[in-house]
Design a protein around this motif. Structure first.
Motif, mmCIF file in Angstrom:
data_model
loop_
_atom_site.group_PDB
_atom_site.id
_atom_site.type_symbol
_atom_site.label_atom_id
_atom_site.label_comp_id
_atom_site.label_asym_id
_atom_site.label_seq_id
_atom_site.Cartn_x
_atom_site.Cartn_y
_atom_site.Cartn_z
ATOM 1 N N GLY A 125 0.829 -1.145 0.013
ATOM 2 C CA GLY A 125 0.117 0.137 0.029
ATOM 3 C C GLY A 125 0.759 1.131 -0.048
ATOM 4 O O GLY A 125 1.779 1.509 -0.644
ATOM 5 N N ASP A 126 0.352 2.279 0.670
ATOM 6 C CA ASP A 126 0.915 3.672 0.759
ATOM 7 C C ASP A 126 1.988 3.695 1.789
ATOM 8 O O ASP A 126 1.734 3.327 3.163
ATOM 9 C CB ASP A 126 0.021 4.684 1.114
ATOM 10 C CG ASP A 126 0.432 6.089 1.304
ATOM 11 O OD1 ASP A 126 1.542 6.240 0.984
ATOM 12 O OD2 ASP A 126 -0.579 6.913 1.426
ATOM 13 N N PRO A 127 3.233 3.600 1.489
ATOM 14 C CA PRO A 127 4.448 3.558 2.373
ATOM 15 C C PRO A 127 4.427 4.853 3.450
ATOM 16 O O PRO A 127 4.965 5.018 4.517
ATOM 17 C CB PRO A 127 5.729 3.662 1.782
ATOM 18 C CG PRO A 127 5.127 3.871 0.119
ATOM 19 C CD PRO A 127 3.790 3.738 0.032
ATOM 20 N N ASP A 128 3.626 5.864 2.908
ATOM 21 C CA ASP A 128 3.537 7.077 3.760
ATOM 22 C C ASP A 128 2.640 6.919 4.950
ATOM 23 O O ASP A 128 2.722 7.686 5.938
ATOM 24 C CB ASP A 128 3.064 8.220 2.960
ATOM 25 C CG ASP A 128 4.009 8.893 2.157
ATOM 26 O OD1 ASP A 128 5.339 8.491 2.310
ATOM 27 O OD2 ASP A 128 3.613 9.682 1.113
ATOM 28 N N GLU A 129 1.820 5.633 4.864
ATOM 29 C CA GLU A 129 1.217 5.377 6.139
ATOM 30 C C GLU A 129 1.904 4.499 7.279
ATOM 31 O O GLU A 129 1.259 4.177 8.301
ATOM 32 C CB GLU A 129 -0.145 4.907 5.824
ATOM 33 C CG GLU A 129 -0.937 5.941 5.033
ATOM 34 C CD GLU A 129 -1.200 7.267 5.754
ATOM 35 O OE1 GLU A 129 -1.722 7.120 7.212
ATOM 36 O OE2 GLU A 129 -1.167 8.239 5.352
ATOM 37 N N TYR A 133 8.040 -1.199 8.915
ATOM 38 C CA TYR A 133 7.778 -2.440 8.268
ATOM 39 C C TYR A 133 8.789 -3.190 7.805
ATOM 40 O O TYR A 133 9.631 -2.857 7.758
ATOM 41 C CB TYR A 133 6.909 -1.999 7.079
ATOM 42 C CG TYR A 133 6.215 -3.090 6.370
ATOM 43 C CD1 TYR A 133 5.032 -3.584 6.844
ATOM 44 C CD2 TYR A 133 6.954 -3.900 5.561
ATOM 45 C CE1 TYR A 133 4.469 -4.434 6.150
ATOM 46 C CE2 TYR A 133 6.218 -5.003 4.928
ATOM 47 C CZ TYR A 133 5.030 -5.219 5.217
ATOM 48 O OH TYR A 133 4.280 -6.404 4.706
ATOM 49 N N THR A 158 -8.463 -1.443 9.454
ATOM 50 C CA THR A 158 -7.619 -1.202 8.421
ATOM 51 C C THR A 158 -6.166 -1.470 8.678
ATOM 52 O O THR A 158 -5.238 -1.811 7.748
ATOM 53 C CB THR A 158 -7.728 0.511 8.431
ATOM 54 O OG1 THR A 158 -8.907 0.691 7.825
ATOM 55 C CG2 THR A 158 -6.972 1.109 7.251
ATOM 56 N N VAL A 162 -3.189 -4.327 6.554
ATOM 57 C CA VAL A 162 -1.836 -4.241 5.881
ATOM 58 C C VAL A 162 -1.099 -5.515 5.575
ATOM 59 O O VAL A 162 -0.261 -5.733 4.771
ATOM 60 C CB VAL A 162 -0.980 -3.285 6.785
ATOM 61 C CG1 VAL A 162 0.509 -3.437 6.518
ATOM 62 C CG2 VAL A 162 -1.344 -1.835 7.015
#
Length: 183
Positions: A125-129, A133, A158, A162
């Protein structure tokens, strides 16, 4: 080598944690240069401490065990158990480099406890979230044991999404917040 250390609180240990707060912070200050991420986890009420997460870059498994088990709260009996796993920083940054900053939005620790073939090795997904990781690994780094992420998400479901749910024996989601000394 990077390691994820998750100390889980013993029920009723909150007074002891408060008593040892400065000792804990001073201990962690010794590892400031090695720290990738840190912070407490909370119960569903958002106030009751349930644990403490530290992701650190250390010379090897023996140093990681010393870090985890010499920690003042552990030594005093505040923790019921410790999850210590080698980890790989897939994002290549620290929590302080997270574009979303220290505040705003809900934050979660997501632990996927693996079984079988490795899953979710690529950044989803969005690495900014994603605050942090990477895969959880055996001490020698050869065996995949799961995945750990620190995530900003609107809700626990949500955050859980991930990871690929059917690839894990269990997925834990814990409320989490940035740790360290207040600025």
């Amino acid at each position: 080598m990077e390691f994820l250390c998750y100390h889980r609180d013993r029920p009723g240990s909150l007074p002891l944690r408060h008593e040892l707060n400065e000792e804990h912070r001073s201990y962690m200050d010794q590892y400031a240069k090695e720290m990738i991420a840190r912070g407490p986890t909370f119960a569903d009420d958002g106030e009751t401490l349930t644990g403490s997460v530290h992701i650190v870059d250390l010379p090897g498994p023996a140093a990681a065990r010393a870090f985890a088990f010499d920690e003042p709260n552990y030594q005093a009996g505040a923790y019921r158990d410790v999850m210590l796993r080698r980890w790989r920083n897939t994002l290549g940054r620290t929590m302080w480099d997270f574009p979303g900053g220290r505040t705003g939005g809900n934050r979660y620790l997501v632990l996927g406890l693996g079984t079988g073939q490795a899953a979710d090795l690529e950044v989803p997904g969005d690495p900014d979230e994603l605050i942090a990781y990477g895969p959880l690994l055996s001490d020698d780094g050869a065996t995949w044991l799961g995945t750990a992420a620190l995530v900003r998400a609107p809700d626990p479901d949500t955050a859980r999404a991930v990871l690929t749910s059917d690839r894990y024996a269990d997925i834990e989601v814990h409320d989490w917040q940035f740790g360290g000394r207040p600025s």
